[in-house]
Design a protein around this motif. Structure first.
Motif, PDB file in Angstrom:
ATOM      1  N   ILE A   1       0.839  -1.284   0.209  1.00 23.81           N
ATOM      2  CA  ILE A   1      -0.096   0.011  -0.116  1.00 23.81           C
ATOM      3  C   ILE A   1       0.834   1.275  -0.076  1.00 23.81           C
ATOM      4  O   ILE A   1       0.565   2.054  -0.651  1.00 23.81           O
ATOM      5  N   ALA A   2       1.891   1.248   0.859  1.00 15.48           N
ATOM      6  CA  ALA A   2       2.757   2.452   0.969  1.00 15.48           C
ATOM      7  C   ALA A   2       3.726   2.635  -0.403  1.00 15.48           C
ATOM      8  O   ALA A   2       4.010   3.851  -0.331  1.00 15.48           O
ATOM      9  N   ALA A   3       4.268   1.706  -0.860  1.00 14.71           N
ATOM     10  CA  ALA A   3       5.365   1.817  -1.920  1.00 14.71           C
ATOM     11  C   ALA A   3       5.040   2.624  -2.942  1.00 14.71           C
ATOM     12  O   ALA A   3       5.811   3.487  -3.493  1.00 14.71           O
ATOM     13  N   PRO A   4       3.799   2.597  -3.534  1.00 16.22           N
ATOM     14  CA  PRO A   4       3.649   3.466  -4.573  1.00 16.22           C
ATOM     15  C   PRO A   4       3.830   5.027  -4.003  1.00 16.22           C
ATOM     16  O   PRO A   4       4.189   5.787  -4.885  1.00 16.22           O
ATOM     17  N   PHE A   5       3.299   5.379  -2.953  1.00 16.50           N
ATOM     18  CA  PHE A   5       3.397   6.559  -2.570  1.00 16.50           C
ATOM     19  C   PHE A   5       4.714   7.298  -2.256  1.00 16.50           C
ATOM     20  O   PHE A   5       5.190   8.270  -2.629  1.00 16.50           O
ATOM     21  N   VAL A   6       5.232   6.241  -1.726  1.00 15.13           N
ATOM     22  CA  VAL A   6       6.996   6.293  -1.559  1.00 15.13           C
ATOM     23  C   VAL A   6       7.743   6.788  -2.785  1.00 15.13           C
ATOM     24  O   VAL A   6       8.638   7.587  -2.772  1.00 15.13           O
ATOM     25  N   LEU A   7       7.597   5.926  -3.833  1.00 14.09           N
ATOM     26  CA  LEU A   7       8.005   5.861  -4.861  1.00 14.09           C
ATOM     27  C   LEU A   7       7.840   7.305  -5.658  1.00 14.09           C
ATOM     28  O   LEU A   7       8.448   8.105  -6.331  1.00 14.09           O
ATOM     29  N   LEU A   8       6.522   7.682  -5.586  1.00 13.35           N
ATOM     30  CA  LEU A   8       6.092   8.843  -6.254  1.00 13.35           C
ATOM     31  C   LEU A   8       6.725  10.173  -5.568  1.00 13.35           C
ATOM     32  O   LEU A   8       7.026  11.046  -6.174  1.00 13.35           O
ATOM     33  N   LEU A   9       6.733  10.139  -4.368  1.00 10.02           N
ATOM     34  CA  LEU A   9       7.566  11.265  -3.394  1.00 10.02           C
ATOM     35  C   LEU A   9       8.740  11.208  -4.027  1.00 10.02           C
ATOM     36  O   LEU A   9       9.394  12.519  -4.119  1.00 10.02           O
ATOM     37  N   SER A  10       9.602  10.112  -4.025  1.00  7.81           N
ATOM     38  CA  SER A  10      10.811  10.256  -4.244  1.00  7.81           C
ATOM     39  C   SER A  10      11.312  10.780  -5.930  1.00  7.81           C
ATOM     40  O   SER A  10      11.973  11.574  -6.004  1.00  7.81           O
ATOM     41  N   ALA A  11      10.170  10.356  -6.593  1.00  4.28           N
ATOM     42  CA  ALA A  11      10.531  10.903  -8.048  1.00  4.28           C
ATOM     43  C   ALA A  11      10.052  12.090  -8.113  1.00  4.28           C
ATOM     44  O   ALA A  11      10.936  12.929  -8.736  1.00  4.28           O
TER      45      ALA A  11
END
Length: 163
Positions: free
Chosen positions: A26-36
């Motif tokens: 659940i959290a991985a897509p949000f973390v990846l989007l924030l990092s990008a």
């Protein structure tokens, strides 16, 4: 059917195996989007700083240049490539055609407020302004999110000392 569903739910009720996997999924897509987003913003900021350094160098050079036949070509090349002749581009796809150099005869004192803009024994001073604007073509997250093209602009002005 309803009884079978209750039994299935009761079987998993106290079981916590796999919860970390679900939370990560659940959290991985949000973390990846924030990092990008952080990388994209850093790239935009770096491009802006390189443009600013280029126009500052060109304005300083133009303010002290006394070779009127080559000043503008040397100044634009200095802005883009970091050298008056040759050099390598500071920013990809930035060309000398995107650099604008203007000179103006500016009052040394702002007539509306009385503020002294330039220390001068004359009423007017010559000022050179170097500016540029380029479309940002970076990592691609910005355009992927549908925000369109960003134009990064930079300008700098110096009082002419050499002409």
């Amino acid at each position: 059917m309803l009884i079978e569903l209750r039994q299935l739910i009761r079987r998993f009720h106290g079981d916590e195996k796999g919860t970390a996997l679900i939370e990560t999924a659940i959290a991985a897509p949000f973390v990846l989007l924030l990092s990008a987003g952080v990388f994209e913003f850093s790239n935009i900021l770096n491009t802006r700083l390189l443009l600013e350094a280029g126009v500052e160098d060109a304005a300083r050079y133009m303010a002290r240049c006394n070779d009127s036949t080559n000043c503008i070509s040397y100044g634009t090349n200095l802005a883009v490539n970091g050298s008056i002749t040759g050099g390598s581009a500071r920013v990809p796809n930035w060309t000398t055609a995107q650099v604008t150099i203007t000179t103006s005869h500016t009052p040394a004192v702002d007539l509306a407020t009385g503020t002294e803009l330039y220390l001068s024994s004359t009423a007017n001073v010559d000022v050179v302004k170097v500016s540029t604007s380029i479309p940002y073509s970076g990592i691609g997250l910005w355009s992927y999110l549908g925000f369109g093209t960003i134009n990064i602009t930079a300008s700098h002005q110096e009082r002419v000392l050499g002409w």
